[in-house]
Design an enzyme around this catalytic site. Structure first.
Site, short mmCIF file in Angstrom:
data_model
loop_
_atom_site.label_atom_id
_atom_site.label_comp_id
_atom_site.label_asym_id
_atom_site.label_seq_id
_atom_site.Cartn_x
_atom_site.Cartn_y
_atom_site.Cartn_z
N ILE A 215 0.90 -0.44 -0.35
CA ILE A 215 -0.05 -0.14 0.06
C ILE A 215 0.89 1.14 -0.22
O ILE A 215 1.33 1.33 1.34
CB ILE A 215 -0.77 0.56 1.55
CG1 ILE A 215 -2.27 -0.77 1.15
CG2 ILE A 215 -1.62 1.22 0.87
CD1 ILE A 215 -3.42 -0.94 2.11
N HIS A 312 5.90 15.26 2.70
CA HIS A 312 6.38 14.22 2.01
C HIS A 312 7.84 14.85 0.98
O HIS A 312 7.90 13.65 0.59
CB HIS A 312 5.50 13.35 1.18
CG HIS A 312 5.61 12.50 2.38
ND1 HIS A 312 4.02 11.18 1.96
CD2 HIS A 312 4.98 11.61 3.46
CE1 HIS A 312 3.42 10.87 3.49
NE2 HIS A 312 4.31 10.83 4.10
N SER A 336 0.82 8.95 -3.20
CA SER A 336 0.72 7.67 -3.42
C SER A 336 1.89 7.38 -5.23
O SER A 336 1.63 8.60 -6.06
CB SER A 336 -0.12 6.67 -3.69
OG SER A 336 -1.29 6.99 -5.09
N LYS A 339 0.90 9.01 -9.26
CA LYS A 339 0.65 10.70 -9.20
C LYS A 339 1.30 9.97 -10.59
O LYS A 339 1.22 10.44 -11.93
CB LYS A 339 1.83 11.14 -8.22
CG LYS A 339 0.80 12.08 -7.75
CD LYS A 339 2.27 12.78 -7.01
CE LYS A 339 3.02 11.75 -5.63
NZ LYS A 339 2.28 11.13 -4.54
N ARG A 353 9.40 15.67 -6.35
CA ARG A 353 9.22 14.83 -5.36
C ARG A 353 10.46 15.13 -4.35
O ARG A 353 11.86 15.02 -4.85
CB ARG A 353 9.70 13.35 -5.03
CG ARG A 353 9.56 13.18 -3.47
CD ARG A 353 9.45 10.80 -3.74
NE ARG A 353 9.58 10.74 -2.77
CZ ARG A 353 9.21 10.72 -1.98
NH1 ARG A 353 7.83 11.21 -1.95
NH2 ARG A 353 9.36 10.25 -0.55
N ASP A 365 9.06 2.16 -3.68
CA ASP A 365 8.69 3.53 -3.75
C ASP A 365 8.15 4.26 -5.47
O ASP A 365 7.55 5.57 -5.47
CB ASP A 365 8.65 4.91 -2.94
CG ASP A 365 7.84 4.30 -1.39
OD1 ASP A 365 7.23 4.08 -0.95
OD2 ASP A 365 9.06 4.56 -0.09
#
Length: 429
Positions: A215, A312, A336, A339, A353, A365
């Site tokens: 998840i 984040h 998550s 994107k 990011r 990730d």
């Protein structure tokens, strides 16, 4: 041989420890006096204190996916086909998404659930990882199996976690039964712990390794918002396929002009294979449609994505970059690797990011999202313009952050990123 003897034999398991950076080899062989039945087994790296419970052999439903893999090399002139692995990955991610949807639905309907209680996402997280590992090994029998995943069973083996483990076990078994693809005996709690620990591989540059975030976007999951089941495959350190199951992502664009569309259908499955493009379909099984990143080369029209949580990724740095580019649209903030999926179909043109200094990105990730965007015509680098390297183990060693866009915008974006990094300091962990 009597049926009872066959059943007993099918549950025999022999553990062979393997180097964490190597590709594990099938370790079971039969002499001429042994019953000629092939079984699929787990090769696991476990602590000596860990227990092991057997998993039943694969059902006939997986026979459509051959147990043999192509011997072609990534360096050969003809691209290697990963069709069987991709079909298995789509099945695994879709089934895991179904489990997660059921847990999230119960969470949102609960009147007593405390926001500080993370047990629903814990159950869904472990349950998703179990289902993905279970399905991959059912659908690809006989293939060496290595999984780099986020979770291990350590916490679940504690006495205070037994109720949670029972919930996970029931949820996984119910999902398998309701799906109807696999005729197996119910998994025990010991089986669940063992399957979770099949994700303890270290990955690396040798052999094939599955990479899973069961998840991705746990805070989005708890809010009833975006999250993803992200599954990729490395071959000799290169990402060769990826699947993103995004249960809450609408099939239509999520950019502002589409936000108020009534009765939007949600639930997307993105899939990509090296040299084969990226496709999107609904989680309910609509025909796949090939997607492509935005072709815009005008920075002013380049809507961008960033993490929902400022913790984040630095929103102030993203704002500085957008200002330098002349971006007019407000940022689209979602959780998550959804994107990556949205960007692959052109909802926006840039994903930024920038986590705090000292944070090390994990390969799970980004692996699936990376190839979904790359096969849709996009490009992803670190802040220095270096390509993302997934061959170093469980972490991505990169310069400062990750930027994703189309090839036309990348030069201008890189320039704006590097200028802004000199002006806006990232906080440290």
């Amino acid at each position: 041989m009597a049926a009872s003897s066959l059943t007993a034999l099918s549950r025999l398991v022999h553990l062979t420890p393997s180097s964490p950076k190597s590709n594990p080899k099938p370790f079971l062989s039969f002499s001429s006096s042994t019953v000629p039945i092939l079984f699929t087994f787990f090769t696991l790296k476990l602590n000596s204190s860990s227990s092991y419970s057997p998993i039943l052999s694969s059902s006939s439903s997986s026979s459509s996916l051959s147990s043999s893999s192509s011997s072609a090399s990534l360096n050969s002139s003809a691209p290697m086909s990963y069709d069987k692995q991709l079909a298995a990955a789509k099945k695994a991610a879709s089934l895991a998404a179904r489990l997660c949807q059921n847990v999230q639905k119960g969470l949102l309907q609960s009147d007593v659930q405390s926001k500080s209680d993370k047990s629903p996402v814990t159950v869904a997280d472990y349950g998703s990882q179990v289902l993905v590992s279970f399905v991959l090994q059912k659908e690809l029998p006989g293939q060496a199996f290595s999984l780099v995943a986020e979770e291990d069973s350590g916490d679940l083996r504690k006495e205070e976690s037994q109720e949670t483990l029972e919930r996970i076990t029931k949820l996984v078994n119910d999902t398998i039964v309701n799906d109807g693809s696999y005729k197996v005996s119910p998994l025990s709690k010991g089986d669940i712990l063992t399957i979770i620990d099949s994700g303890m591989s270290e990955g690396g540059s040798n052999g094939q390794h599955w990479v899973l975030d069961p998840i991705d976007g746990t805070k989005g999951f708890l809010r009833g918002d975006q999250y993803a089941i992200a599954l990729g495959l490395l071959d000799e350190g290169k990402v060769v396929l990826g699947v993103l199951a995004c249960p809450n992502l609408p099939l239509e664009s999520i950019t502002s002009e589409h936000q108020n569309t009534p009765n939007r259908v949600a639930g997307c499955l993105f899939s990509a294979q090296l040299s084969c493009g990226t496709y999107m379909e609904s989680l309910d099984g609509s025909p796949p449609v090939k997607v492509h990143v935005s072709n815009t080369e005008n920075p002013e029209e380049a809507a961008f994505f960033e993490s929902y949580e400022a913790a984040h990724s630095s929103h102030s740095l993203s704002g500085s970059i957008a200002k330098k580019l002349g971006v007019k649209a407000a940022p689209v903030r979602i959780d998550s690797q959804a994107k990556y999926g949205a960007l692959s179909r052109g909802d926006g043109a840039i994903y930024l990011r920038f986590p705090n200094k000292g944070y090390r990105e994990k390969i799970w990730d980004h692996a699936a999202g990376y190839i979904v965007v790359a096969e849709a015509g996009g490009v992803a680098t670190d802040a220095a313009g270096n390509p993302l390297d997934f061959s170093k183990g469980r972490y991505l060693d990169l310069d400062t952050g990750i930027i994703v866009t189309n090839r036309k915008l990348m030069p201008a974006l890189l320039k704006a990123v590097q200028e802004s990094l000199k002006e806006v300091a990232l906080p440290s962990l």
